[in-house]
Design a protein around this motif. Structure first.
Motif, PDB file in Angstrom:
ATOM      1  N   TYR A 180       0.872  -1.180   0.000  1.00 17.89           N
ATOM      2  CA  TYR A 180       0.000   0.000   0.000  1.00 17.89           C
ATOM      3  C   TYR A 180       0.912   1.234   0.000  1.00 17.89           C
ATOM      4  CZ  TYR A 180      -4.084  -2.870   1.131  1.00 17.89           C
ATOM      5  OH  TYR A 180      -5.107  -3.786   1.097  1.00 17.89           O
ATOM      6  N   GLU A 182       0.345   4.588  -0.215  1.00 17.01           N
ATOM      7  CA  GLU A 182      -0.126   5.938   0.059  1.00 17.01           C
ATOM      8  C   GLU A 182       0.699   6.673   1.095  1.00 17.01           C
ATOM      9  OE1 GLU A 182      -3.679   3.565   2.014  1.00 17.01           O
ATOM     10  OE2 GLU A 182      -2.335   3.187   0.340  1.00 17.01           O
ATOM     11  N   ARG A 183       0.704   7.993   0.965  1.00 21.07           N
ATOM     12  CA  ARG A 183       1.422   8.862   1.898  1.00 21.07           C
ATOM     13  C   ARG A 183       0.546   9.224   3.091  1.00 21.07           C
ATOM     14  NH1 ARG A 183       4.007   7.050  -2.325  1.00 21.07           N
ATOM     15  NH2 ARG A 183       6.096   7.930  -2.562  1.00 21.07           N
ATOM     16  N   ASN A 184      -0.755   9.229   2.907  1.00 22.13           N
ATOM     17  CA  ASN A 184      -1.681   9.510   4.001  1.00 22.13           C
ATOM     18  C   ASN A 184      -2.021   8.182   4.674  1.00 22.13           C
ATOM     19  OD1 ASN A 184      -2.267  12.476   3.463  1.00 22.13           O
ATOM     20  ND2 ASN A 184      -2.727  11.568   1.476  1.00 22.13           N
ATOM     21  N   SER A 230      -8.542   9.362   5.053  1.00 21.78           N
ATOM     22  CA  SER A 230      -7.672   8.414   4.370  1.00 21.78           C
ATOM     23  C   SER A 230      -8.405   7.141   3.963  1.00 21.78           C
ATOM     24  CB  SER A 230      -6.480   8.035   5.257  1.00 21.78           C
ATOM     25  OG  SER A 230      -5.679   9.157   5.536  1.00 21.78           O
ATOM     26  N   LYS A 297      -4.841  16.048  -0.072  1.00 19.39           N
ATOM     27  CA  LYS A 297      -4.313  14.689   0.070  1.00 19.39           C
ATOM     28  C   LYS A 297      -4.021  14.087  -1.297  1.00 19.39           C
ATOM     29  CE  LYS A 297      -6.388  13.534   4.527  1.00 19.39           C
ATOM     30  NZ  LYS A 297      -5.144  13.149   5.206  1.00 19.39           N
ATOM     31  N   GLU A 301      -0.384  12.668  -2.770  1.00 19.99           N
ATOM     32  CA  GLU A 301      -0.186  11.338  -3.349  1.00 19.99           C
ATOM     33  C   GLU A 301       0.400  11.429  -4.759  1.00 19.99           C
ATOM     34  OE1 GLU A 301      -0.481   8.603  -1.768  1.00 19.99           O
ATOM     35  OE2 GLU A 301      -1.534   9.293   0.030  1.00 19.99           O
ATOM     36  N   GLN A 304       4.230  11.859  -5.204  1.00 21.91           N
ATOM     37  CA  GLN A 304       5.048  10.670  -4.988  1.00 21.91           C
ATOM     38  C   GLN A 304       6.378  10.982  -4.294  1.00 21.91           C
ATOM     39  OE1 GLN A 304       4.338   7.112  -6.117  1.00 21.91           O
ATOM     40  NE2 GLN A 304       2.405   8.145  -5.699  1.00 21.91           N
TER      41      GLN A 304
END
Length: 315
Positions: A180, A182-184, A230, A297, A301, A304
Motif C-alpha cells: 500500500y 499511500e502517503r496519508n 484516508s 491529500k 499522493e 510521490q
C-alpha cells in the motif's frame, strides 16, 4: 513448527526517560519466549527514532553497542508515528518471520507478546492487541474514542475497537501491508483490509512509566481526521446529500414565496434573511474545506515524494 525469528519494532520520539528500561524488558520477553523453542535466538528489537530532539538516538547507539540484538533506524527529522512504524516494518521484514509493533512507553502490555506468538503458531497471520477496558482514560477521552469508532462504522470504515498499533503480523501480512503506497497512512485502518487469518489478545493499558504522552488532544484530533479522510469519501458524499437537501428546500421556499406573493401576504424580514445567509455561507465554507482536504491529500499522493528519509541504520 520450525523456529521462527521475531522482530519487535518500537517507534520512539523523545523517549530518553523510558527507552533503556523498555528495551531491556522486551529483550527479556524474547528470551523467555525463545525457551519454548518457538523463536530463534536471533530475535531482536528494532527501534525507529522519529527525529527525536533529546538523547533518544545516543541511547539507541549505546544499547546497540552493548547488545547486537538491538538495532536502530534514525530519521533525518520527525516524519510521524505511522511512518516510523512503516520504516520499521520495511526493515524488519527482510529477516523476520513475524513482527510485533509496540510503542516505546510500553503502556500496551508487552507480556502479551508471548500470547501473540502462540496464536501465530496456531495459524494467525495478524494478532491484534485489544484493550479490554479504558479505566486509565479520562471520561472525555473514553467517550470520544467510543464515539469515533461508532462514527467510522457508520461511514463504512472497519476498525478493531480499542486497538491501536500493538499487534503481531506474519511476514506475508507485513509484505502485503507494504504494497500500500499511500502517503496519508492510517495503519490501523489498513490492517483489516489485508484479509488473512486474524486473532486477538486482550490486556489492560497501564500509565506511562515516565515522560509525556506524544499524542495530546490536538494531535489526536488531527489523527482521527486523517483516519476518516484516508479511508473513506463519505464526508464528500455527505456534502452532496446536504447540497441536494438544500436545493429541495430552496424549491419549496420558491413555491412558498410565490404563493405568499399571490395572496398578498409577503413580509420583509431582515432577521430571517440574515440567518439564512449566514447558514448557507457557513455550509458552503465547511463544504469547501472538506473538499479542499481531499484535494490536498490527492496532491500529496500525486507528487510521490518519499514518505520518510533515513539518516542512519544500525544493523
Amino acid at each position: 513448527m520450525a523456529t521462527q525469528k521475531l522482530t519487535i519494532v518500537v517507534p520512539a520520539f523523545n523517549e530518553e526517560e523510558v527507552l533503556t528500561d523498555s528495551v531491556q524488558k522486551l529483550l527479556a520477553i524474547e528470551e523467555k519466549i525463545a525457551q519454548t523453542n518457538v523463536l530463534s535466538q536471533r530475535a531482536d528489537v528494532l527501534i525507529v527514532d522519529d527525529g527525536s530532539r533529546d538523547h533518544t538516538w545516543p541511547i539507541i547507539e549505546k544499547l546497540h553497542r552493548t547488545n547486537s540484538r538491538v538495532r536502530g533506524i534514525r530519521f533525518s527529522r520527525n516524519f510521524g508515528h505511522q511512518f516510523a512504524l512503516i520504516a520499521g516494518i520495511q526493515e524488519a521484514v527482510k529477516t523476520a518471520d513475524m513482527i510485533v509493533t509496540i510503542d516505546a512507553d510500553l503502556q500496551d502490555d508487552p507480556t502479551k507478546i508471548a500470547e501473540m506468538v502462540a496464536k501465530y503458531a496456531e495459524g494467525a497471520d495478524i494478532v491484534y492487541g485489544v484493550r479490554n477496558n479504558r479505566d486509565t482514560d479520562s471520561w472525555f477521552k473514553r467517550t470520544t474514542a467510543q464515539g469515533y469508532y461508532k462514527l467510522l462504522g457508520l461511514l463504512g470504515v472497519h476498525l478493531v475497537p480499542n486497538h491501536a498499533d500493538f499487534r503481531l503480523m506474519s511476514k506475508r501480512a507485513a509484505e502485503t501491508l507494504l504494497t500500500y503506497p499511500e502517503r496519508n497512512v492510517f495503519i490501523r485502518g489498513l490492517i483489516p483490509k489485508l484479509g488473512f487469518t486474524t486473532d486477538a489478545v486482550y490486556y489492560k493499558r497501564t500509565p506511562r512509566m515516565a515522560g509525556e504522552s506524544k499524542y495530546p488532544l490536538k494531535k489526536m484530533l488531527a489523527f482521527a481526521w486523517d483516519g476518516i479522510t484516508s479511508l473513506t469519501i463519505a464526508p464528500v458524499r455527505l456534502i452532496l446529500l446536504l447540497g441536494t437537501l438544500s436545493c429541495l428546500l430552496a424549491v419549496g421556499m420558491v413555491v412558498y414565496a410565490v404563493v405568499m406573493k399571490l395572496l398578498g401576504l409577503t413580509v420583509h424580514g431582515w432577521s430571517s434573511l440574515m440567518v439564512s445567509l449566514w447558514f448557507v455561507g457557513g455550509v458552503q465554507m465547511i463544504s469547501l474545506g472538506v473538499i479542499g482536504e481531499y484535494i490536498g491529500k490527492l496532491m500529496t499522493e500525486v507528487k510521490q515524494r518519499p514518505r520518510y528519509t533515513i539518516q542512519t541504520i544500525l544493523n
